[in-house]
Motif scaffolding. Structure first.
Motif, PDB file in Angstrom:
ATOM      1  N   ALA A  80      16.860  68.218 -52.197  1.00 62.55           N
ATOM      2  CA  ALA A  80      15.926  69.294 -51.858  1.00 62.55           C
ATOM      3  C   ALA A  80      16.718  70.495 -51.365  1.00 62.55           C
ATOM      4  CB  ALA A  80      14.924  68.846 -50.796  1.00 62.55           C
ATOM      5  N   ASP A  81      16.481  71.614 -52.004  1.00 56.91           N
ATOM      6  CA  ASP A  81      17.125  72.878 -51.648  1.00 56.91           C
ATOM      7  C   ASP A  81      16.032  73.941 -51.574  1.00 56.91           C
ATOM      8  OD1 ASP A  81      18.872  75.013 -51.275  1.00 56.91           O
ATOM      9  OD2 ASP A  81      19.459  75.110 -53.376  1.00 56.91           O
ATOM     10  N   PRO A  82      15.101  73.782 -50.634  1.00 56.19           N
ATOM     11  CA  PRO A  82      13.941  74.672 -50.599  1.00 56.19           C
ATOM     12  C   PRO A  82      14.272  76.121 -50.279  1.00 56.19           C
ATOM     13  CG  PRO A  82      14.018  73.332 -48.631  1.00 56.19           C
ATOM     14  CD  PRO A  82      15.093  72.816 -49.553  1.00 56.19           C
ATOM     15  N   ASP A  83      15.405  76.357 -49.653  1.00 57.20           N
ATOM     16  CA  ASP A  83      15.747  77.712 -49.241  1.00 57.20           C
ATOM     17  C   ASP A  83      16.837  78.331 -50.113  1.00 57.20           C
ATOM     18  OD1 ASP A  83      13.999  77.727 -46.868  1.00 57.20           O
ATOM     19  OD2 ASP A  83      15.316  76.098 -46.266  1.00 57.20           O
ATOM     20  N   ASN A  84      17.110  77.689 -51.266  1.00 61.29           N
ATOM     21  CA  ASN A  84      18.131  78.199 -52.186  1.00 61.29           C
ATOM     22  C   ASN A  84      19.457  78.469 -51.487  1.00 61.29           C
ATOM     23  OD1 ASN A  84      16.685  78.145 -54.675  1.00 61.29           O
ATOM     24  ND2 ASN A  84      15.466  79.847 -53.897  1.00 61.29           N
ATOM     25  N   MET A  85      19.932  77.477 -50.751  1.00 64.83           N
ATOM     26  CA  MET A  85      21.189  77.595 -50.023  1.00 64.83           C
ATOM     27  C   MET A  85      22.398  77.486 -50.940  1.00 64.83           C
ATOM     28  SD  MET A  85      20.092  75.272 -46.746  1.00 64.83           S
ATOM     29  CE  MET A  85      21.615  75.405 -45.851  1.00 64.83           C
ATOM     30  N   VAL A  86      22.240  76.824 -52.076  1.00 64.16           N
ATOM     31  CA  VAL A  86      23.361  76.633 -52.996  1.00 64.16           C
ATOM     32  C   VAL A  86      23.055  77.312 -54.331  1.00 64.16           C
ATOM     33  CG1 VAL A  86      24.131  74.496 -51.896  1.00 64.16           C
ATOM     34  CG2 VAL A  86      22.490  74.375 -53.751  1.00 64.16           C
ATOM     35  N   PRO A  87      24.096  77.740 -55.051  1.00 65.85           N
ATOM     36  CA  PRO A  87      23.885  78.478 -56.301  1.00 65.85           C
ATOM     37  C   PRO A  87      23.743  77.594 -57.536  1.00 65.85           C
ATOM     38  CG  PRO A  87      26.203  78.510 -55.743  1.00 65.85           C
ATOM     39  CD  PRO A  87      25.501  77.783 -54.619  1.00 65.85           C
ATOM     40  N   PHE A  88      23.437  76.307 -57.343  1.00 66.43           N
ATOM     41  CA  PHE A  88      23.351  75.386 -58.468  1.00 66.43           C
ATOM     42  C   PHE A  88      22.244  74.372 -58.241  1.00 66.43           C
ATOM     43  CE2 PHE A  88      27.022  74.552 -55.696  1.00 66.43           C
ATOM     44  CZ  PHE A  88      26.550  73.457 -55.014  1.00 66.43           C
ATOM     45  N   SER A  89      21.923  73.614 -59.286  1.00 64.97           N
ATOM     46  CA  SER A  89      20.923  72.550 -59.206  1.00 64.97           C
ATOM     47  C   SER A  89      21.499  71.296 -59.855  1.00 64.97           C
ATOM     48  CB  SER A  89      19.636  72.976 -59.919  1.00 64.97           C
ATOM     49  OG  SER A  89      19.906  73.226 -61.283  1.00 64.97           O
ATOM     50  N   ASP A  90      20.737  70.220 -59.832  1.00 67.79           N
ATOM     51  CA  ASP A  90      21.152  68.944 -60.441  1.00 67.79           C
ATOM     52  C   ASP A  90      22.549  68.527 -59.977  1.00 67.79           C
ATOM     53  OD1 ASP A  90      18.762  68.645 -61.949  1.00 67.79           O
ATOM     54  OD2 ASP A  90      19.528  70.123 -63.363  1.00 67.79           O
ATOM     55  N   TYR A  91      22.762  68.589 -58.663  1.00 64.01           N
ATOM     56  CA  TYR A  91      24.077  68.350 -58.065  1.00 64.01           C
ATOM     57  C   TYR A  91      24.229  66.897 -57.647  1.00 64.01           C
ATOM     58  CZ  TYR A  91      27.738  68.662 -54.446  1.00 64.01           C
ATOM     59  OH  TYR A  91      28.844  68.479 -53.666  1.00 64.01           O
ATOM     60  N   THR A  92      25.308  66.269 -58.089  1.00 63.75           N
ATOM     61  CA  THR A  92      25.713  64.944 -57.637  1.00 63.75           C
ATOM     62  C   THR A  92      27.210  64.992 -57.364  1.00 63.75           C
ATOM     63  OG1 THR A  92      24.028  63.876 -58.988  1.00 63.75           O
ATOM     64  CG2 THR A  92      25.805  62.477 -58.191  1.00 63.75           C
ATOM     65  N   ALA A  93      27.638  64.415 -56.233  1.00 63.37           N
ATOM     66  CA  ALA A  93      29.050  64.456 -55.855  1.00 63.37           C
ATOM     67  C   ALA A  93      29.558  63.071 -55.484  1.00 63.37           C
ATOM     68  CB  ALA A  93      29.259  65.406 -54.691  1.00 63.37           C
ATOM     69  N   THR A  94      30.860  62.908 -55.620  1.00 64.92           N
ATOM     70  CA  THR A  94      31.536  61.658 -55.273  1.00 64.92           C
ATOM     71  C   THR A  94      32.757  61.977 -54.430  1.00 64.92           C
ATOM     72  OG1 THR A  94      30.838  60.635 -57.351  1.00 64.92           O
ATOM     73  CG2 THR A  94      32.687  59.598 -56.196  1.00 64.92           C
ATOM     74  N   ILE A  95      32.908  61.239 -53.340  1.00 66.73           N
ATOM     75  CA  ILE A  95      34.113  61.307 -52.515  1.00 66.73           C
ATOM     76  C   ILE A  95      34.800  59.958 -52.644  1.00 66.73           C
ATOM     77  CG2 ILE A  95      35.044  61.516 -50.181  1.00 66.73           C
ATOM     78  CD1 ILE A  95      32.477  63.109 -49.470  1.00 66.73           C
ATOM     79  N   LYS A  96      36.091  59.981 -53.027  1.00 68.00           N
ATOM     80  CA  LYS A  96      36.891  58.754 -53.114  1.00 68.00           C
ATOM     81  C   LYS A  96      38.162  58.960 -52.302  1.00 68.00           C
ATOM     82  CE  LYS A  96      35.500  57.109 -57.638  1.00 68.00           C
ATOM     83  NZ  LYS A  96      35.928  56.626 -58.932  1.00 68.00           N
ATOM     84  N   VAL A  97      38.530  57.941 -51.553  1.00 66.68           N
ATOM     85  CA  VAL A  97      39.782  57.967 -50.798  1.00 66.68           C
ATOM     86  C   VAL A  97      40.638  56.815 -51.306  1.00 66.68           C
ATOM     87  CG1 VAL A  97      40.865  57.828 -48.526  1.00 66.68           C
ATOM     88  CG2 VAL A  97      38.639  58.974 -48.782  1.00 66.68           C
ATOM     89  N   LYS A  98      41.848  57.161 -51.735  1.00 61.83           N
ATOM     90  CA  LYS A  98      42.769  56.157 -52.276  1.00 61.83           C
ATOM     91  C   LYS A  98      44.045  56.147 -51.456  1.00 61.83           C
ATOM     92  CE  LYS A  98      41.099  57.252 -56.894  1.00 61.83           C
ATOM     93  NZ  LYS A  98      41.436  57.821 -58.190  1.00 61.83           N
ATOM     94  N   PRO A  99      44.583  54.947 -51.172  1.00 61.87           N
ATOM     95  CA  PRO A  99      45.858  54.903 -50.451  1.00 61.87           C
ATOM     96  C   PRO A  99      47.006  55.312 -51.380  1.00 61.87           C
ATOM     97  CG  PRO A  99      45.135  52.686 -51.008  1.00 61.87           C
ATOM     98  CD  PRO A  99      44.042  53.620 -51.440  1.00 61.87           C
ATOM     99  N   ILE A 100      47.933  56.090 -50.842  1.00 58.14           N
ATOM    100  CA  ILE A 100      49.177  56.407 -51.558  1.00 58.14           C
ATOM    101  C   ILE A 100      50.268  55.507 -51.000  1.00 58.14           C
ATOM    102  CG2 ILE A 100      50.908  58.195 -52.004  1.00 58.14           C
ATOM    103  CD1 ILE A 100      48.600  60.246 -51.676  1.00 58.14           C
TER     104      ILE A 100
END
Length: 147
Positions: A80-100
């Motif tokens: 929900a982005d009722p106030d148009n805070m972001v300049p895009f729609s249909d947003y899905t994100a992934t955060i991955k942390v990998k050990p080095i």
């Protein structure tokens, strides 16, 4: 509908479990993005967060789609982005942390979205990649490391 994809990959000088404990915690944005995200409230199930951004009226809802400590992965979507805070729609994100190594990690923050009418791909990428870099730098600061 053509999706735009964003990706930021950076290293942090801390163990992967500690890094994921900060950047992967779904309701931790007020900590790793202190000064930018001023409030984050969860629903009763802990799967929807409503974010308040400094200087912006209203809120933004994000839904947790996947949280896996074994693979240090979090997937979420703006629902929900009722106030148009972001300049895009249909947003899905992934955060991955990998050990080095046992003391170094790699954070990979990726997303896909559709620029809203009147917004360019470049504008959207600059916006979202700036958010990711802010969160990664904030994680470093919380963990007390420089890089």
């Amino acid at each position: 509908m053509a999706y735009t994809r964003a990706k930021v990959v950076e290293e942090i000088s801390a163990p992967a479990d500690r890094v994921f404990g900060e950047i992967g915690a779904f309701n931790n944005l007020t900590v790793i993005m202190a000064g930018t995200i001023t409030r984050s409230t969860l629903n009763k199930k802990g799967t929807v967060r409503t974010l308040k951004v400094k200087g912006v009226k209203g809120g933004l809802d994000e839904t947790l789609l996947k949280y896996d400590t074994a693979t240090r992965t979090q997937v979420y979507a703006i629902t929900a982005d009722p106030d148009n805070m972001v300049p895009f729609s249909d947003y899905t994100a992934t955060i991955k942390v990998k050990p080095i190594t046992s003391r170094r990690s790699q954070v990979e923050w990726t997303s896909r979205f559709v620029p809203k009418k009147g917004k360019t791909k470049a504008e959207c990428l600059e916006f979202v990649e700036g958010i990711y870099r802010t969160g990664i730098q904030g994680t470093r600061e919380v963990l007390g490391v420089k890089k």
